[in-house]
Design a protein around this motif. Structure first.
Motif, PDB file in Angstrom:
ATOM      1  N   ARG A  57      27.141  98.278 171.839  1.00 25.78           N
ATOM      2  CA  ARG A  57      26.993  97.557 173.849  1.00 25.78           C
ATOM      3  C   ARG A  57      26.627  98.244 174.473  1.00 25.78           C
ATOM      4  O   ARG A  57      25.899  98.823 175.907  1.00 25.78           O
ATOM      5  CB  ARG A  57      27.887  97.171 174.102  1.00 25.78           C
ATOM      6  N   VAL A  79      23.467  98.232 177.325  1.00 24.63           N
ATOM      7  CA  VAL A  79      23.582  98.512 178.710  1.00 24.63           C
ATOM      8  C   VAL A  79      22.916  99.601 179.213  1.00 24.63           C
ATOM      9  O   VAL A  79      22.089  99.605 180.278  1.00 24.63           O
ATOM     10  CB  VAL A  79      24.766  98.073 178.984  1.00 24.63           C
ATOM     11  N   GLU A 135      30.441  99.596 182.990  1.00 24.02           N
ATOM     12  CA  GLU A 135      30.871  98.547 181.784  1.00 24.02           C
ATOM     13  C   GLU A 135      30.291  99.649 180.837  1.00 24.02           C
ATOM     14  O   GLU A 135      31.010 100.200 179.473  1.00 24.02           O
ATOM     15  CB  GLU A 135      29.495  97.293 181.867  1.00 24.02           C
ATOM     16  N   ALA A 136      28.933 100.136 180.890  1.00 28.97           N
ATOM     17  CA  ALA A 136      28.635 100.679 179.324  1.00 28.97           C
ATOM     18  C   ALA A 136      29.894 102.023 179.577  1.00 28.97           C
ATOM     19  O   ALA A 136      29.987 102.470 178.100  1.00 28.97           O
ATOM     20  CB  ALA A 136      27.170 101.678 179.850  1.00 28.97           C
ATOM     21  N   ARG A 156      26.970  97.579 185.952  1.00 25.57           N
ATOM     22  CA  ARG A 156      26.275  97.759 184.571  1.00 25.57           C
ATOM     23  C   ARG A 156      26.752  99.522 183.945  1.00 25.57           C
ATOM     24  O   ARG A 156      27.382  99.405 182.628  1.00 25.57           O
ATOM     25  CB  ARG A 156      24.521  97.870 184.001  1.00 25.57           C
TER      26      ARG A 156
END
Length: 359
Positions: A300, A304, A250-251, A247
């Motif tokens: 987004r 996250v 991803e961020a 995660r």
């Protein structure tokens, strides 16, 4: 915004980074609005939001006729200007030497300390022609401030309503949107640099998008410093949990994509204008599209990181819950509506007429 914060901005001359050099400003490249906005939003999104508004209005005042510039900057180059660019909020009619305008505008960020306000409206030149989009400079004595700003996010921006009734605005304190689509503007006679020839409304998202980016980058950096600590509930080191690693990555990817899109489009438009070229309609629509998605990606990333913060992120003693609320408040701005921006880009690219008259 606290008086101390305003003083710090004035003392550092940060408000003046997009002001013409001829009046003591820095006249930095257009992309500075993203870079500086993101940097400040790491600490306080509301302060960054108002900072960007104030510096962008110096840029836009540099596009107005020289007489308007001299009236404001001649009195004080530190004058603060608020705005509301909601064109249907007001109607103006042409009279001798100017316009008479009435309206009520929402979301006038930073209005309380401002001496002036850039207010959008629809101007009727005569009864037989459709109205044109025009921006009007009103002194604070010409409007009243209505305290409507009780918001869940960006609380410190003071984005209140303003109302004016039958106020005369001289011709030189108005600017037609048609003169802001790229290339020389009325202000270019005294401010010949590319900064005052940028297509304002095509690049409008980038005047605010750095705020969402900075919020995301701030949360990512903060988490990097605490990731090796043990969780209070499980005792496990947070950084050793695989889902945390995924995660967090991803961020980071979302935030980096957001930054790349913002700075890349600002640089592209700057290079074109500097060469005496104006981005075509498709490019302008793409700037709006990718500016909206850049904020979508930044938000987004915030979502996250908020998830990674766990229950601790709920406390107001930290900055995570405020960052979450501020990021989603930024996302609500009409410039960042991906459906609207996508419709405009899709129409133009597929050979249909544009639905955005400001481009």
């Amino acid at each position: 915004m606290p008086d101390d914060t305003l003083r710090d901005f004035h003392d550092s001359e940060l408000f003046r980074i997009h002001q013409p050099k001829r009046v003591g400003g820095s006249e930095l490249d257009f992309s500075a609005v993203v870079t500086f906005g993101a940097l400040l939003a790491r600490a306080c999104a509301s302060s960054s939001w108002n900072f960007i508004n104030f510096l962008s209005h110096h840029l836009m005042l540099g596009m107005f006729p020289p007489q308007a510039q001299d009236e404001i900057w001649g009195k004080s180059p530190d004058s603060l200007i608020a705005s509301s660019f909601v064109f249907p909020a007001a109607k103006a009619r042409k009279v001798k030497d100017g316009y008479v305008i009435s309206g009520r505008w929402p979301f006038s960020s930073g209005v309380d300390p401002s001496d002036w306000n850039m207010l959008a409206g629809l101007a009727w030149l005569d009864e037989n022609a459709p109205p044109e989009q025009r921006i009007f400079l009103l002194h604070r004595s010409q409007y009243r401030i209505i305290d409507t700003w009780f918001a869940g996010g960006l609380r410190g921006t003071g984005s209140k309503d303003v109302e004016a009734s039958e106020q005369f605005v001289p011709e030189h304190r108005t600017l037609a949107v048609a003169d802001t689509k790229g290339g020389p503007t009325p202000g270019s006679a005294v401010n010949p640099g590319p900064l005052f020839m940028m297509p304002v409304f095509a690049l409008f998202p980038y005047m605010l998008s750095g705020v969402a980016l900075g919020i995301a980058e701030g949360l990512i950096d903060d988490f990097s410093s605490i990731g090796n600590k043990s969780g209070r509930m499980t005792g496990a080191r947070i950084a050793e949990i695989q889902s945390t690693q995924i995660r967090f990555s991803e961020a980071t990817a979302y935030a980096r994509a957001s930054r790349a899109a913002q700075l890349g489009n600002c640089a592209e438009a700057w290079d074109l204008i500097s060469r005496g070229e104006v981005p075509d309609l498709k490019a302008k629509a793409r700037y709006r599209l990718e500016g909206a998605y850049a904020v979508e990606w930044a938000v987004r990333a915030v979502d996250v990181m908020f998830g990674l913060s766990g229950a601790a992120g709920l406390y107001e003693s930290g900055n995570c819950s405020r960052a979450f609320r501020d990021a989603h408040a930024v996302r609500q701005h009409f410039s960042f509506n991906t459906d609207i921006a996508g419709t405009t880009y899709g129409r133009i690219t597929l050979g249909l007429p544009s639905d955005n008259a400001t481009l």
